[in-house]
Design a protein around this motif. Structure first.
Motif, PDB file in Angstrom:
ATOM      1  N   THR A  71       0.829  -1.206   0.000  1.00 16.09           N
ATOM      2  CA  THR A  71       0.000   0.000   0.000  1.00 16.09           C
ATOM      3  C   THR A  71       0.861   1.252   0.000  1.00 16.09           C
ATOM      4  O   THR A  71       0.588   2.212  -0.733  1.00 16.09           O
ATOM      5  CB  THR A  71      -0.926   0.005   1.222  1.00 16.09           C
ATOM      6  N   ILE A 128       2.448   1.722  -3.456  1.00 19.68           N
ATOM      7  CA  ILE A 128       1.486   2.245  -4.426  1.00 19.68           C
ATOM      8  C   ILE A 128       1.294   3.742  -4.233  1.00 19.68           C
ATOM      9  O   ILE A 128       1.277   4.522  -5.198  1.00 19.68           O
ATOM     10  CB  ILE A 128       0.135   1.507  -4.298  1.00 19.68           C
ATOM     11  N   ARG A 174       3.345   5.832  -2.910  1.00 18.07           N
ATOM     12  CA  ARG A 174       4.573   6.600  -3.150  1.00 18.07           C
ATOM     13  C   ARG A 174       4.954   6.650  -4.625  1.00 18.07           C
ATOM     14  O   ARG A 174       5.405   7.691  -5.114  1.00 18.07           O
ATOM     15  CB  ARG A 174       5.727   6.004  -2.342  1.00 18.07           C
ATOM     16  N   PHE A 175       4.795   5.544  -5.338  1.00 17.39           N
ATOM     17  CA  PHE A 175       5.306   5.478  -6.709  1.00 17.39           C
ATOM     18  C   PHE A 175       4.209   5.385  -7.766  1.00 17.39           C
ATOM     19  O   PHE A 175       4.509   5.462  -8.952  1.00 17.39           O
ATOM     20  CB  PHE A 175       6.231   4.261  -6.871  1.00 17.39           C
ATOM     21  N   GLY A 176       2.974   5.201  -7.361  1.00 13.50           N
ATOM     22  CA  GLY A 176       1.925   4.934  -8.341  1.00 13.50           C
ATOM     23  C   GLY A 176       1.348   6.143  -9.035  1.00 13.50           C
ATOM     24  O   GLY A 176       0.593   5.991  -9.986  1.00 13.50           O
ATOM     25  N   GLY A 177       1.643   7.345  -8.561  1.00 16.70           N
ATOM     26  CA  GLY A 177       1.095   8.529  -9.187  1.00 16.70           C
ATOM     27  C   GLY A 177      -0.258   8.907  -8.608  1.00 16.70           C
ATOM     28  O   GLY A 177      -0.828   8.179  -7.786  1.00 16.70           O
ATOM     29  N   ALA A 197      -3.145   6.254  -8.744  1.00 17.44           N
ATOM     30  CA  ALA A 197      -2.982   5.154  -7.793  1.00 17.44           C
ATOM     31  C   ALA A 197      -3.295   5.605  -6.373  1.00 17.44           C
ATOM     32  O   ALA A 197      -3.901   4.870  -5.592  1.00 17.44           O
ATOM     33  CB  ALA A 197      -1.553   4.611  -7.872  1.00 17.44           C
ATOM     34  N   TRP A 242      -6.926   5.721  -5.932  1.00 22.57           N
ATOM     35  CA  TRP A 242      -7.492   4.372  -5.818  1.00 22.57           C
ATOM     36  C   TRP A 242      -7.285   3.818  -4.412  1.00 22.57           C
ATOM     37  O   TRP A 242      -8.205   3.247  -3.816  1.00 22.57           O
ATOM     38  CB  TRP A 242      -6.832   3.454  -6.839  1.00 22.57           C
ATOM     39  N   VAL A 243      -6.090   3.991  -3.859  1.00 21.74           N
ATOM     40  CA  VAL A 243      -5.816   3.492  -2.518  1.00 21.74           C
ATOM     41  C   VAL A 243      -6.641   4.239  -1.479  1.00 21.74           C
ATOM     42  O   VAL A 243      -7.136   3.643  -0.515  1.00 21.74           O
ATOM     43  CB  VAL A 243      -4.310   3.633  -2.197  1.00 21.74           C
TER      44      VAL A 243
END
Length: 204
Positions: free
Chosen positions: A73, A76, A78-81, A84, A87-88
């Protein structure tokens, strides 16, 4: 515990509780669709009332699954943009996320630990940590400690119910009820704290 015992406990059709516990806690720690606390308490209650599960292995698997889920989590967030992160953080209040971000500046790793233990506190904390690029070297030990404390706390509810009732069904129902009561009380306390804080800010 020998490797043979662990392997048989994992693959035996009568002991499917281990993969269900690990997979459920891992999934629920990434996508909050599985009630991970009640799942762990039920597994602990079964371990106390039957010979199908070992309480030590229940604790270990739950800790590892919770830790891995929290790390995923965080990664996601930190790096998912932005997509993301949205979504989280879906279903989370924006003011709650901003509040946690502010707390990170002063408290850091303590927020990671407390957020894991509080109902609905884990995701805002991990999202804030990811958005603030919280260092991995601080997050990993704090997250593992938080997962271990969380596993011990919820397993104790199952241990207590299993120690009182010999019937696994009754122990499971009692453990689930205890988790719900703890969650309700925690939510009430957190709600009153937020209202008190809002009242102080309004008066000032």
């Amino acid at each position: 515990m020998s490797v043979q015992v662990l392997a048989s406990g994992w693959t035996d059709s009568s002991s499917l509780g281990y993969p269900v516990l690990f997979g459920g806690v891992l999934l629920g720690s990434v996508v909050p669709v599985v009630p991970t606390g009640p799942l762990l308490s039920v597994a602990a209650a079964v371990a106390m009332t039957t010979d199908r599960l070992e309480i030590a292995l229940v604790l270990l698997l739950a800790t590892l699954a919770a830790f891995l889920g929290d790390v995923v989590t965080f990664a996601i967030a930190r790096f998912g943009g932005p997509a993301a992160v949205r979504w989280v953080a879906r279903g989370q209040h924006a003011d709650r996320l901003e509040e946690v971000r502010g707390q990170f500046t002063a408290h850091g790793w303590q927020i990671v630990v407390v957020g894991r233990l509080l109902p609905a506190g884990r995701i805002p904390v991990l999202v804030a940590a990811g958005a603030l690029a919280y260092p991995w070297r601080r997050l990993l030990p704090a997250s593992f400690a938080a997962a271990a404390l969380w596993a011990i706390a919820y397993a104790l509810l199952g241990v207590v119910s299993g120690g009182i009732f010999d019937n696994p069904l009754i122990a499971t129902l009692v453990a689930t009820g205890l988790v719900l009561v703890v969650g309700l009380v925690s939510n009430l306390v957190a709600s009153r704290r937020r209202k008190a804080k809002a009242a102080r800010e309004h008066s000032s």
